[in-house]
Design a protein around this motif. Structure first.
Motif, PDB file in Angstrom:
ATOM      1  N   VAL A  19     -12.840  -5.405  -4.727  1.00 20.61           N
ATOM      2  CA  VAL A  19     -11.678  -4.577  -4.409  1.00 20.61           C
ATOM      3  C   VAL A  19     -10.443  -5.134  -5.117  1.00 20.61           C
ATOM      4  O   VAL A  19      -9.667  -4.385  -5.716  1.00 20.61           O
ATOM      5  CB  VAL A  19     -11.468  -4.484  -2.877  1.00 20.61           C
ATOM      6  N   ALA A  20     -10.265  -6.447  -5.089  1.00 20.02           N
ATOM      7  CA  ALA A  20      -9.136  -7.075  -5.785  1.00 20.02           C
ATOM      8  C   ALA A  20      -9.204  -6.800  -7.283  1.00 20.02           C
ATOM      9  O   ALA A  20      -8.185  -6.513  -7.922  1.00 20.02           O
ATOM     10  CB  ALA A  20      -9.114  -8.579  -5.513  1.00 20.02           C
ATOM     11  N   HIS A  21     -10.410  -6.857  -7.854  1.00 20.06           N
ATOM     12  CA  HIS A  21     -10.580  -6.571  -9.281  1.00 20.06           C
ATOM     13  C   HIS A  21     -10.134  -5.140  -9.590  1.00 20.06           C
ATOM     14  O   HIS A  21      -9.469  -4.895 -10.599  1.00 20.06           O
ATOM     15  CB  HIS A  21     -12.047  -6.779  -9.681  1.00 20.06           C
ATOM     16  N   THR A  22     -10.496  -4.200  -8.741  1.00 21.17           N
ATOM     17  CA  THR A  22     -10.109  -2.806  -8.946  1.00 21.17           C
ATOM     18  C   THR A  22      -8.600  -2.653  -8.889  1.00 21.17           C
ATOM     19  O   THR A  22      -8.011  -1.973  -9.733  1.00 21.17           O
ATOM     20  CB  THR A  22     -10.786  -1.898  -7.898  1.00 21.17           C
ATOM     21  N   GLU A  25      -0.231 -11.948  -7.631  1.00 18.24           N
ATOM     22  CA  GLU A  25      -1.566 -12.218  -7.087  1.00 18.24           C
ATOM     23  C   GLU A  25      -1.535 -12.245  -5.556  1.00 18.24           C
ATOM     24  O   GLU A  25      -2.481 -11.801  -4.915  1.00 18.24           O
ATOM     25  CB  GLU A  25      -2.126 -13.530  -7.639  1.00 18.24           C
ATOM     26  N   ASP A  26      -0.453 -12.750  -4.973  1.00 19.66           N
ATOM     27  CA  ASP A  26      -0.338 -12.766  -3.508  1.00 19.66           C
ATOM     28  C   ASP A  26      -0.319 -11.349  -2.949  1.00 19.66           C
ATOM     29  O   ASP A  26      -0.982 -11.055  -1.952  1.00 19.66           O
ATOM     30  CB  ASP A  26       0.917 -13.511  -3.062  1.00 19.66           C
ATOM     31  N   LYS A  27       0.423 -10.447  -3.589  1.00 23.67           N
ATOM     32  CA  LYS A  27       0.474  -9.058  -3.115  1.00 23.67           C
ATOM     33  C   LYS A  27      -0.862  -8.358  -3.327  1.00 23.67           C
ATOM     34  O   LYS A  27      -1.288  -7.566  -2.491  1.00 23.67           O
ATOM     35  CB  LYS A  27       1.613  -8.307  -3.782  1.00 23.67           C
ATOM     36  N   ILE A  28      -1.527  -8.643  -4.438  1.00 29.65           N
ATOM     37  CA  ILE A  28      -2.859  -8.078  -4.661  1.00 29.65           C
ATOM     38  C   ILE A  28      -3.798  -8.543  -3.555  1.00 29.65           C
ATOM     39  O   ILE A  28      -4.573  -7.760  -3.010  1.00 29.65           O
ATOM     40  CB  ILE A  28      -3.396  -8.457  -6.060  1.00 29.65           C
ATOM     41  N   HIS A  29      -3.704  -9.802  -3.196  1.00 27.23           N
ATOM     42  CA  HIS A  29      -4.537 -10.356  -2.121  1.00 27.23           C
ATOM     43  C   HIS A  29      -4.267  -9.629  -0.797  1.00 27.23           C
ATOM     44  O   HIS A  29      -5.197  -9.249  -0.082  1.00 27.23           O
ATOM     45  CB  HIS A  29      -4.264 -11.854  -1.990  1.00 27.23           C
ATOM     46  N   LEU A  30      -2.999  -9.426  -0.467  1.00 26.54           N
ATOM     47  CA  LEU A  30      -2.641  -8.750   0.785  1.00 26.54           C
ATOM     48  C   LEU A  30      -3.098  -7.286   0.795  1.00 26.54           C
ATOM     49  O   LEU A  30      -3.646  -6.815   1.795  1.00 26.54           O
ATOM     50  CB  LEU A  30      -1.131  -8.828   1.014  1.00 26.54           C
ATOM     51  N   ILE A  31      -2.871  -6.576  -0.294  1.00 26.05           N
ATOM     52  CA  ILE A  31      -3.287  -5.174  -0.353  1.00 26.05           C
ATOM     53  C   ILE A  31      -4.806  -5.070  -0.317  1.00 26.05           C
ATOM     54  O   ILE A  31      -5.355  -4.185   0.329  1.00 26.05           O
ATOM     55  CB  ILE A  31      -2.702  -4.472  -1.592  1.00 26.05           C
ATOM     56  N   THR A  32      -5.481  -5.996  -0.989  1.00 24.85           N
ATOM     57  CA  THR A  32      -6.946  -6.009  -0.945  1.00 24.85           C
ATOM     58  C   THR A  32      -7.428  -6.166   0.488  1.00 24.85           C
ATOM     59  O   THR A  32      -8.329  -5.443   0.928  1.00 24.85           O
ATOM     60  CB  THR A  32      -7.508  -7.144  -1.819  1.00 24.85           C
ATOM     61  N   GLY A  33      -6.830  -7.085   1.223  1.00 28.15           N
ATOM     62  CA  GLY A  33      -7.195  -7.281   2.622  1.00 28.15           C
ATOM     63  C   GLY A  33      -6.975  -6.023   3.439  1.00 28.15           C
ATOM     64  O   GLY A  33      -7.810  -5.645   4.268  1.00 28.15           O
ATOM     65  N   PHE A  93       0.836  -1.192   0.000  1.00 29.74           N
ATOM     66  CA  PHE A  93       0.000   0.000   0.000  1.00 29.74           C
ATOM     67  C   PHE A  93       0.874   1.247   0.000  1.00 29.74           C
ATOM     68  O   PHE A  93       0.645   2.163  -0.780  1.00 29.74           O
ATOM     69  CB  PHE A  93      -0.947  -0.019   1.200  1.00 29.74           C
ATOM     70  N   GLN A  94       1.869   1.263   0.873  1.00 30.49           N
ATOM     71  CA  GLN A  94       2.728   2.453   0.975  1.00 30.49           C
ATOM     72  C   GLN A  94       3.434   2.758  -0.342  1.00 30.49           C
ATOM     73  O   GLN A  94       3.560   3.914  -0.723  1.00 30.49           O
ATOM     74  CB  GLN A  94       3.759   2.270   2.099  1.00 30.49           C
ATOM     75  N   ALA A  95       3.862   1.736  -1.052  1.00 31.49           N
ATOM     76  CA  ALA A  95       4.647   1.953  -2.263  1.00 31.49           C
ATOM     77  C   ALA A  95       3.804   2.405  -3.460  1.00 31.49           C
ATOM     78  O   ALA A  95       4.273   3.200  -4.272  1.00 31.49           O
ATOM     79  CB  ALA A  95       5.409   0.681  -2.616  1.00 31.49           C
ATOM     80  N   LEU A  96       2.596   1.899  -3.593  1.00 33.53           N
ATOM     81  CA  LEU A  96       1.815   2.164  -4.799  1.00 33.53           C
ATOM     82  C   LEU A  96       0.546   2.991  -4.595  1.00 33.53           C
ATOM     83  O   LEU A  96       0.054   3.598  -5.544  1.00 33.53           O
ATOM     84  CB  LEU A  96       1.424   0.842  -5.467  1.00 33.53           C
ATOM     85  N   CYS A  97       0.019   3.015  -3.415  1.00 31.92           N
ATOM     86  CA  CYS A  97      -1.325   3.591  -3.220  1.00 31.92           C
ATOM     87  C   CYS A  97      -1.338   4.955  -2.549  1.00 31.92           C
ATOM     88  O   CYS A  97      -2.262   5.744  -2.760  1.00 31.92           O
ATOM     89  CB  CYS A  97      -2.184   2.624  -2.406  1.00 31.92           C
TER      90      CYS A  97
END
Length: 75
Positions: A38-41, A59-67, A1-5
């Motif tokens: 949220v993961a789709h977004t 996909e693992d990082k997408i899962h973690l950021i989604t959570g 999250f910190q790096a991209l969002c």
């Protein structure tokens, strides 16, 4: 999250209206608030405003950021 969002959504996820980045800490979901939506977004982006991250994140990082994003509105 910190790096991209945070550049658009802020360090605390409260968003930046001037950029069109919504607040992630409230309970308002523009495209649905399920984990899958949220993961789709994150994966595919939205309407040319939010960039797709599927080429930047596994996909693992997408899962973690989604959570994490999902948890921001469920405090």
């Amino acid at each position: 999250f910190q790096a991209l969002c945070t550049a658009c959504h802020g360090a605390d996820g409260s968003g930046m209206l001037a950029l069109g980045a919504p607040n992630l800490t409230d309970d308002v979901w523009l495209y649905g608030g399920s984990f899958e939506k949220v993961a789709h977004t994150i994966r595919n982006g939205r309407n040319g405003v939010m960039p797709a991250h599927k080429t930047l994140l596994s996909e693992d990082k997408i899962h973690l950021i989604t959570g994490y994003v999902y948890s921001l509105s469920n405090k």
